[in-house]
Design an enzyme around this catalytic site. Structure first.
Site, short mmCIF file in Angstrom:
data_model
loop_
_atom_site.label_atom_id
_atom_site.label_comp_id
_atom_site.label_asym_id
_atom_site.label_seq_id
_atom_site.Cartn_x
_atom_site.Cartn_y
_atom_site.Cartn_z
N ALA A 198 27.62 18.74 87.85
CA ALA A 198 27.82 19.91 88.70
C ALA A 198 26.79 19.92 89.83
O ALA A 198 25.98 19.01 89.94
CB ALA A 198 27.70 21.18 87.86
N ASN A 199 26.82 20.95 90.67
CA ASN A 199 25.77 21.12 91.68
C ASN A 199 25.45 22.60 91.84
O ASN A 199 26.06 23.44 91.19
CB ASN A 199 26.17 20.45 93.00
CG ASN A 199 27.42 21.08 93.59
OD1 ASN A 199 27.46 22.27 93.89
ND2 ASN A 199 28.48 20.27 93.70
N ARG A 200 24.49 22.89 92.70
CA ARG A 200 23.94 24.25 92.77
C ARG A 200 24.71 25.19 93.70
O ARG A 200 24.28 26.31 93.95
CB ARG A 200 22.49 24.20 93.26
CG ARG A 200 21.54 23.52 92.31
CD ARG A 200 20.12 23.61 92.86
NE ARG A 200 19.24 22.67 92.21
CZ ARG A 200 18.68 22.86 91.04
NH1 ARG A 200 18.90 23.98 90.38
NH2 ARG A 200 17.88 21.95 90.53
N SER A 201 25.84 24.77 94.23
CA SER A 201 26.57 25.64 95.17
C SER A 201 27.01 26.94 94.48
O SER A 201 27.57 26.90 93.39
CB SER A 201 27.79 24.90 95.72
OG SER A 201 28.57 25.79 96.48
N ALA A 245 30.78 22.24 98.10
CA ALA A 245 29.90 21.10 97.80
C ALA A 245 30.66 20.21 96.83
O ALA A 245 30.75 20.50 95.63
CB ALA A 245 28.60 21.61 97.18
#
Ligand SMILES: Cc1cc2nc3c(=O)[nH]c(=O)nc-3n(C[C@H](O)[C@H](O)[C@H](O)COP(=O)(O)O)c2cc1C
Length: 414
Positions: free
Chosen positions: A213-216, A280
């Site tokens: 995952a990512n921090r968006s 993102a």
């Protein structure tokens, strides 16, 4: 920056009728007033049995209208003047009785004559017990009103005043508010535009439990969607994983992975005037996601990653091949932690974008999860515009201002 909220300065007539949900209209009146609307409240006789006029008066800072046959009212406003002055008329909550009156075109009180006399759009939020709502008479009146152009804010399912659970609850004030915004935005500068916006981060499965995952947070993409909605665009919002709720009044398509997002974008842009890729999107996915949960072991675990589909790259290739409408304007985001402008200029060119929003995610108050952002807008003509640190909604409006300017350039060049 001046407010771009369509409610700011709008004249809203709020008709409140004799539903047990009338108390929620006080919250709605408050939210309308806080958004800058001039709110004229009309209470039916039965509504005034359930909620005090003074509550509305204190909140809207204006007298509350109740009587049609009042000498004072006829002198100061007249029984049709409120309707003539309105930018929008909202009936919330609307009883079964008032739905019938409005569908029949009766003029038996101040609210009914106002609705007859206005040329402004009509927003109706019904609230009643389930059987009353589902009664063929009520359904027939709703159909008539819809056919005549009224916008119905669908009642929700849940706990009802009777103690039962079912459909008939007044929609949440936030939903009604955003519906009013959408209606007022019909006169906005993006009216007639169809736009596709992506937001949030993608989650690429590793096994049934774990994801890459990512921090968006989704906040920037949601602001872009909201700004377009508030300027009259029809918005399709393609959403990955987010930490906040999407705005109301837009079509939401869920797309949790880079692949599903790519498919959703390609499916929706054929009809679009603009695509804004604020999501993102993961650059890599697991080569072979495990079918079962990967067990913890002592030895090192190596995960093989392969590139995900390049959404903007695919869009660029389709554009180059003439497979997409010429009017489509494509906006990308470059979230970078170093050499921001160099990367952004290179991505603008390589992905054949019309505009890129360069976003320094290392700057204070900027990037993932924050409510503000500091960006530079770079367009296909070489123009570069650095914006100060701004709320994400203001950044979104600046983005749409720039998109409209690009469209103007195209129109002039023809
Ligand atoms: C306590 C109470 C709650 C009511 N709640 C509703 C309601 O939620 N929806 C509805 O359609 N009628 C409801 N009614 C019935 C309406 O008040 C009644 O039909 C009235 O004539 C509506 O008048 P109006 O639409 O002009 O305000 C309620 C009545 C009472 C006494």
């Amino acid at each position: 920056m001046a407010s771009r909220d369509p409610l700011d300065g709008a004249r809203v007539v709020l008709g409140v009728t004799g539903s047990i949900a009338a108390y929620k209209a006080v919250m709605l009146a408050s939210a309308l007033h806080q958004a800058g609307a001039i709110v004229e409240v009309i209470l039916t006789r039965e509504a005034a049995e359930l909620v005090r006029p003074l509550s509305f008066q204190a909140i809207t800072h204006r007298p509350v209208h109740q009587e049609m046959f009042s000498l004072l009212a006829e002198t100061e406003i007249g029984h049709v003047t409120l309707g003539h002055q309105a930018d929008v008329v909202v009936v919330a909550p609307a009883t079964a009785h008032t739905l019938a009156r409005l569908a029949l075109g009766l003029g038996d009180d101040l609210l009914a004559t106002t609705v007859l006399a206005t040329r402004a759009p009509l927003v109706i939020a019904p609230a009643m017990e389930t059987n009353m709502l589902l009664h063929p008479a009520t359904q027939g009146h709703l159909r008539t009103l819809r056919e005549r152009g009224a916008v119905i804010v669908e009642p929700e399912a849940g706990h009802l005043a009777s103690g039962a659970r079912g459909v008939g609850r007044l929609a949440e004030p936030a939903v009604i508010l955003d519906t009013v915004r959408v209606v007022l935005a019909r006169r906005g500068d993006l009216a007639g535009w169809r736009v596709v916006v992506t937001a949030g981060g993608t989650q690429e499965p590793i096994d049934p439990v774990r994801v890459l995952a990512n921090r968006s947070s989704g906040k920037m993409g949601f602001a872009v969607a909201q700004a377009a909605r508030d300027r009259g665009a029809q918005v399709t919002l393609i959403v990955g994983a987010t930490s906040v709720a999407p705005p109301h009044g837009v079509r939401v398509i869920e797309a949790p992975t880079a692949r599903t997002m790519c498919e959703a974008v390609l499916r929706t842009i054929a009809e679009a005037d603009a695509l804004v890729m604020a999501a993102a999107v993961a650059d890599y996915e697991a080569a072979a996601p495990a079918a079962q949960k990967i067990k913890k072991r002592e030895e090192r675990l190596v995960l093989e990653l392969v590139p995900t589909p390049d959404i903007l790259g695919t869009v660029a290739a389709q554009r180059a091949a003439g497979a997409l409408p010429e009017r489509l304007l494509v906006v990308g985001f470059a979230a970078e932690s170093a050499d921001l402008l160099t990367h952004a200029r290179e991505k603008l060119r390589r992905k054949r974008l019309d505009l890129i929003v360069a976003n320094d995610i290392m700057a204070a108050g900027s990037g993932f999860g924050t409510d503000t952002n500091q960006v530079v807008l770079l367009d296909r003509s070489g123009a570069e515009r650095a914006l100060p640190l701004l709320p994400k909604l203001d950044v979104a409006h600046a983005l749409w201002d720039h998109v409209l300017a690009l469209r103007q350039q195209e129109v002039r060049a023809r």
